[in-house]
Motif scaffolding. Structure first.
Motif, PDB file in Angstrom:
ATOM      1  N   SER A 348      96.323  74.525  41.195  1.00  0.00           N
ATOM      2  CA  SER A 348      95.195  74.529  41.982  1.00  0.00           C
ATOM      3  C   SER A 348      95.444  74.465  43.362  1.00  0.00           C
ATOM      4  CB  SER A 348      94.306  73.582  41.831  1.00  0.00           C
ATOM      5  OG  SER A 348      93.122  73.437  42.609  1.00  0.00           O
ATOM      6  N   PHE A 349      94.702  75.170  44.264  1.00  0.00           N
ATOM      7  CA  PHE A 349      94.922  75.143  45.727  1.00  0.00           C
ATOM      8  C   PHE A 349      93.991  73.939  46.238  1.00  0.00           C
ATOM      9  CE2 PHE A 349      95.305  79.674  44.274  1.00  0.00           C
ATOM     10  CZ  PHE A 349      96.360  79.821  44.714  1.00  0.00           C
ATOM     11  N   ALA A 350      94.724  72.934  46.459  1.00  0.00           N
ATOM     12  CA  ALA A 350      93.882  71.697  46.689  1.00  0.00           C
ATOM     13  C   ALA A 350      93.205  71.455  47.900  1.00  0.00           C
ATOM     14  CB  ALA A 350      94.522  70.392  46.375  1.00  0.00           C
ATOM     15  N   HIS A 351      93.903  71.907  49.008  1.00  0.00           N
ATOM     16  CA  HIS A 351      93.530  71.972  50.483  1.00  0.00           C
ATOM     17  C   HIS A 351      93.001  73.283  50.880  1.00  0.00           C
ATOM     18  CE1 HIS A 351      94.731  67.870  50.329  1.00  0.00           C
ATOM     19  NE2 HIS A 351      95.899  68.240  49.825  1.00  0.00           N
ATOM     20  N   LEU A 373      92.142  83.289  43.358  1.00  0.00           N
ATOM     21  CA  LEU A 373      91.846  82.500  44.534  1.00  0.00           C
ATOM     22  C   LEU A 373      90.773  81.693  44.279  1.00  0.00           C
ATOM     23  CD1 LEU A 373      93.585  84.586  47.490  1.00  0.00           C
ATOM     24  CD2 LEU A 373      94.582  82.582  46.484  1.00  0.00           C
ATOM     25  N   LEU A 374      89.759  82.463  44.237  1.00  0.00           N
ATOM     26  CA  LEU A 374      88.497  81.910  43.846  1.00  0.00           C
ATOM     27  C   LEU A 374      88.325  80.663  42.722  1.00  0.00           C
ATOM     28  CD1 LEU A 374      86.184  85.105  44.618  1.00  0.00           C
ATOM     29  CD2 LEU A 374      86.270  83.006  46.192  1.00  0.00           C
ATOM     30  N   ALA A 375      89.077  81.157  41.859  1.00  0.00           N
ATOM     31  CA  ALA A 375      88.840  80.277  40.439  1.00  0.00           C
ATOM     32  C   ALA A 375      89.935  79.143  40.726  1.00  0.00           C
ATOM     33  CB  ALA A 375      89.161  81.090  39.459  1.00  0.00           C
ATOM     34  N   ASN A 376      90.745  79.144  41.599  1.00  0.00           N
ATOM     35  CA  ASN A 376      91.579  77.984  41.642  1.00  0.00           C
ATOM     36  C   ASN A 376      91.361  77.267  43.056  1.00  0.00           C
ATOM     37  OD1 ASN A 376      93.313  77.910  39.150  1.00  0.00           O
ATOM     38  ND2 ASN A 376      92.914  79.935  39.719  1.00  0.00           N
ATOM     39  N   SER A 377      90.456  77.411  43.804  1.00  0.00           N
ATOM     40  CA  SER A 377      90.446  76.724  45.291  1.00  0.00           C
ATOM     41  C   SER A 377      89.225  75.647  45.193  1.00  0.00           C
ATOM     42  CB  SER A 377      90.288  77.857  46.326  1.00  0.00           C
ATOM     43  OG  SER A 377      91.555  78.749  46.123  1.00  0.00           O
ATOM     44  N   PRO A 378      89.086  74.622  44.874  1.00  0.00           N
ATOM     45  CA  PRO A 378      88.079  73.564  44.682  1.00  0.00           C
ATOM     46  C   PRO A 378      87.287  73.370  45.988  1.00  0.00           C
ATOM     47  CG  PRO A 378      90.039  72.383  44.402  1.00  0.00           C
ATOM     48  CD  PRO A 378      90.240  73.993  44.273  1.00  0.00           C
ATOM     49  N   VAL A 379      88.109  73.378  47.295  1.00  0.00           N
ATOM     50  CA  VAL A 379      87.390  72.943  48.467  1.00  0.00           C
ATOM     51  C   VAL A 379      87.109  74.353  49.425  1.00  0.00           C
ATOM     52  CG1 VAL A 379      88.478  70.632  48.330  1.00  0.00           C
ATOM     53  CG2 VAL A 379      89.691  72.390  49.517  1.00  0.00           C
ATOM     54  N   LEU A 380      87.479  75.610  48.855  1.00  0.00           N
ATOM     55  CA  LEU A 380      87.234  76.465  49.687  1.00  0.00           C
ATOM     56  C   LEU A 380      85.777  76.471  50.149  1.00  0.00           C
ATOM     57  CD1 LEU A 380      88.603  79.194  50.522  1.00  0.00           C
ATOM     58  CD2 LEU A 380      87.507  80.251  48.695  1.00  0.00           C
ATOM     59  N   GLU A 381      85.927  76.828  51.685  1.00  0.00           N
ATOM     60  CA  GLU A 381      84.711  77.155  52.403  1.00  0.00           C
ATOM     61  C   GLU A 381      84.331  78.451  52.796  1.00  0.00           C
ATOM     62  OE1 GLU A 381      85.433  74.902  55.918  1.00  0.00           O
ATOM     63  OE2 GLU A 381      85.677  73.024  54.912  1.00  0.00           O
ATOM     64  N   LYS A 382      85.205  79.343  52.985  1.00  0.00           N
ATOM     65  CA  LYS A 382      84.948  80.802  53.196  1.00  0.00           C
ATOM     66  C   LYS A 382      85.943  81.489  53.067  1.00  0.00           C
ATOM     67  CE  LYS A 382      83.297  83.308  57.413  1.00  0.00           C
ATOM     68  NZ  LYS A 382      83.087  83.271  58.706  1.00  0.00           N
ATOM     69  N   MET A 383      85.740  82.702  52.168  1.00  0.00           N
ATOM     70  CA  MET A 383      86.518  83.836  52.074  1.00  0.00           C
ATOM     71  C   MET A 383      85.923  85.171  52.701  1.00  0.00           C
ATOM     72  SD  MET A 383      87.795  85.789  48.577  1.00  0.00           S
ATOM     73  CE  MET A 383      89.204  84.794  48.101  1.00  0.00           C
ATOM     74  N   THR A 384      86.646  85.649  53.558  1.00  0.00           N
ATOM     75  CA  THR A 384      86.381  87.034  54.158  1.00  0.00           C
ATOM     76  C   THR A 384      87.112  88.134  53.566  1.00  0.00           C
ATOM     77  OG1 THR A 384      85.807  85.856  56.319  1.00  0.00           O
ATOM     78  CG2 THR A 384      86.100  88.239  56.372  1.00  0.00           C
ATOM     79  N   VAL A 385      86.533  89.122  53.119  1.00  0.00           N
ATOM     80  CA  VAL A 385      86.969  90.375  52.725  1.00  0.00           C
ATOM     81  C   VAL A 385      86.689  91.657  53.615  1.00  0.00           C
ATOM     82  CG1 VAL A 385      87.264  91.765  50.517  1.00  0.00           C
ATOM     83  CG2 VAL A 385      86.895  89.204  50.521  1.00  0.00           C
ATOM     84  N   LYS A 386      87.408  92.436  53.730  1.00  0.00           N
ATOM     85  CA  LYS A 386      87.451  93.449  54.694  1.00  0.00           C
ATOM     86  C   LYS A 386      88.395  94.844  54.122  1.00  0.00           C
ATOM     87  CE  LYS A 386      87.582  95.413  59.370  1.00  0.00           C
ATOM     88  NZ  LYS A 386      87.823  95.219  60.813  1.00  0.00           N
ATOM     89  N   PRO A 387      87.621  95.784  53.562  1.00  0.00           N
ATOM     90  CA  PRO A 387      88.290  96.815  52.851  1.00  0.00           C
ATOM     91  C   PRO A 387      88.861  97.740  54.092  1.00  0.00           C
ATOM     92  CG  PRO A 387      86.280  97.274  52.810  1.00  0.00           C
ATOM     93  CD  PRO A 387      86.349  95.916  53.321  1.00  0.00           C
ATOM     94  N   ALA A 388      89.841  98.603  53.529  1.00  0.00           N
ATOM     95  CA  ALA A 388      90.434  99.462  54.305  1.00  0.00           C
ATOM     96  C   ALA A 388      89.170 100.880  54.787  1.00  0.00           C
ATOM     97  CB  ALA A 388      91.840 100.085  53.892  1.00  0.00           C
ATOM     98  N   SER A 389      88.643 100.828  53.881  1.00  0.00           N
ATOM     99  CA  SER A 389      87.674 102.026  53.915  1.00  0.00           C
ATOM    100  C   SER A 389      86.161 101.649  53.450  1.00  0.00           C
ATOM    101  CB  SER A 389      88.032 103.420  53.472  1.00  0.00           C
ATOM    102  OG  SER A 389      88.200 103.369  52.125  1.00  0.00           O
TER     103      SER A 389
END
Length: 417
Positions: A348-351, A373-389
């Motif tokens: 788990s990504f604890a922090h 990453l989403l399934a193992n990050s219990p304190v995640l606040e924000k994930m930003t995803v930007k594709p190449a196109s």
């Protein structure tokens, strides 16, 4: 009749010095007409900067630019009467010439602390041997220079910051320079020739930023190194990376980085780290590593396993940035599914609070990593995803919304390319 007090003439000396220090040499000299108290103040300014603000000529005549700048520098140094602590020569239209040798010789006889020389045009300028006599130097910055230290050179004993860009230097000269600057804290190396092995021995080094073509990196006695940004600009074959029978570039690279706090892995450097045997976890975790940026080929299982090793070895990681590096062809026999590895490396990504994913080509193997990453990050606040196109953007959004999130507060932000 009362005479108005001369406020400019009555300014304290340290205020006048501060005002002049914020001006270019040309403007500082012009200020001497304000009052008799200001007349010769500029000849004692400790910082001299000769750049495009000092000489602004629209002409493309290189000889005209050279002659005018040489006259200005010669005139200033002739009248100068104070100690020079900082000297910067950086004019975009000025070519390297023998006049620079004279100026460096002059500076070598002063308690110069900072020397910055940027030659933006023409061939690499060969530094005169007198530069290596400047033992009071604290900061040295060179652009487009050829360095050949004399045999008797024993290093810069006071140097704390070294910035070398577009330079040529022999391998042994480079290693001797770094190892003989005992107080060195900051080192920047960009686009270098003449050496291909970055052997860094610097007990006080805290910051290291490099980008270029090289075969190997070795840190020794760098226990204070906290910030590292490293980019390998060419796809060097793995058989050249594994020198001296080393079985793992990952283990070798992190062996002398016990206090790393911020790490940026750029261009092909993750591929270099993935060469050899990739361990599940580093023997000594990077407990201080809080910020990690990785440029990765998501089609390479080896690079994804190397990235997972770094993540599992960074228990206090708070911010993660992953930038996709597209490859024209996936290595033969490479599998892209991480399911088996996830089951075996369950952690788990604890922090981890912030994740940025940039440059991914829509749906594909990179989604396994995002899901992980989403399934193992219990304190995640924000994930930003930007594709190449924008191609496949809606399908990507649907997949992202479908993934399970370990953090109930996790926000997924899709940024249009």
């Amino acid at each position: 009749m009362d005479v108005e007090p001369d406020m400019i003439s009555n300014l304290p000396g340290h205020i006048i010095d501060k005002i002049l220090s914020l001006l270019s040499i040309k403007d500082a000299v012009r200020m001497s007409i304000l009052s008799s108290k200001w007349r010769f103040k500029w000849v004692t300014l400790p910082c001299l900067v000769f750049d495009n603000q000092c000489v602004s000529i629209s002409s493309q005549d290189q000889t005209l630019v050279k002659n005018k700048l040489v006259n200005i520098v010669d005139h200033v140094l002739l009248l100068y009467s104070g100690p020079i602590h900082r000297f910067r020569l950086s004019h975009r239209d000025f070519l390297g010439c023998s006049d620079i040798d004279r100026w460096i010789l002059y500076l070598s006889r002063t308690p110069i602390r900072e020397f910055i020389l940027e030659i933006w045009k023409g061939q690499h300028y060969k530094l005169p041997s007198c530069l290596y006599n400047c033992q009071s130097l604290i900061h040295l910055e060179l652009f487009n220079a050829l360095l050949k230290p004399p045999p008797m050179f024993k290093g810069f004993m006071s140097l704390k910051s070294l910035d070398l860009q577009h330079i040529i230097m022999a391998q042994d000269a480079f290693e001797n320079l770094i190892s003989n600057c005992p107080l060195l804290e900051r080192l920047t190396l960009m686009n270098f020739d003449g050496f291909t092995h970055l052997n860094i021995h610097a007990p006080n080094l805290q910051f290291f930023d490099t980008g270029g073509v090289f075969y190997d990196v070795n840190f020794t006695n760098t226990v204070l190194l906290a910030t590292v940004s490293i980019g390998l600009y060419a796809d060097i074959k793995n058989d050249k990376n594994l020198v001296d029978g080393n079985s793992s570039n990952l283990l070798k690279f992190f062996a002398h980085l016990p206090r790393i706090q911020k790490l940026e892995i750029q261009s092909y450097f993750l591929k270099y780290l993935a060469a050899g045997n990739v361990p599940r976890k580093l023997p000594v975790p990077c407990i201080d590593l809080a910020h990690l940026s990785i440029r990765i080929n998501f089609n390479s299982l080896e690079e994804k396993l190397a990235a997972l090793c770094l993540l599992q070895s960074s228990p206090n990681l708070q911010e993660l940035e992953m930038l996709a590096r597209p490859e024209t062809q996936t290595a033969l026999g490479t599998e892209t599914n991480l399911c088996n590895e996830e089951a075996r490396w369950n952690f788990s990504f604890a922090h981890l609070r912030v994740v940025k994913i940039t440059g991914i080509p829509g749906v594909g193997p990179q989604l396994d990593f995002i899901n992980f990453l989403l399934a193992n990050s219990p304190v995640l606040e924000k994930m930003t995803v930007k594709p190449a196109s924008g191609e496949g953007g809606w399908e990507l959004v649907k997949e992202l919304l479908r993934f399970r999130r370990a953090s109930v507060r996790a926000e997924i932000v899709y940024l249009a390319p």
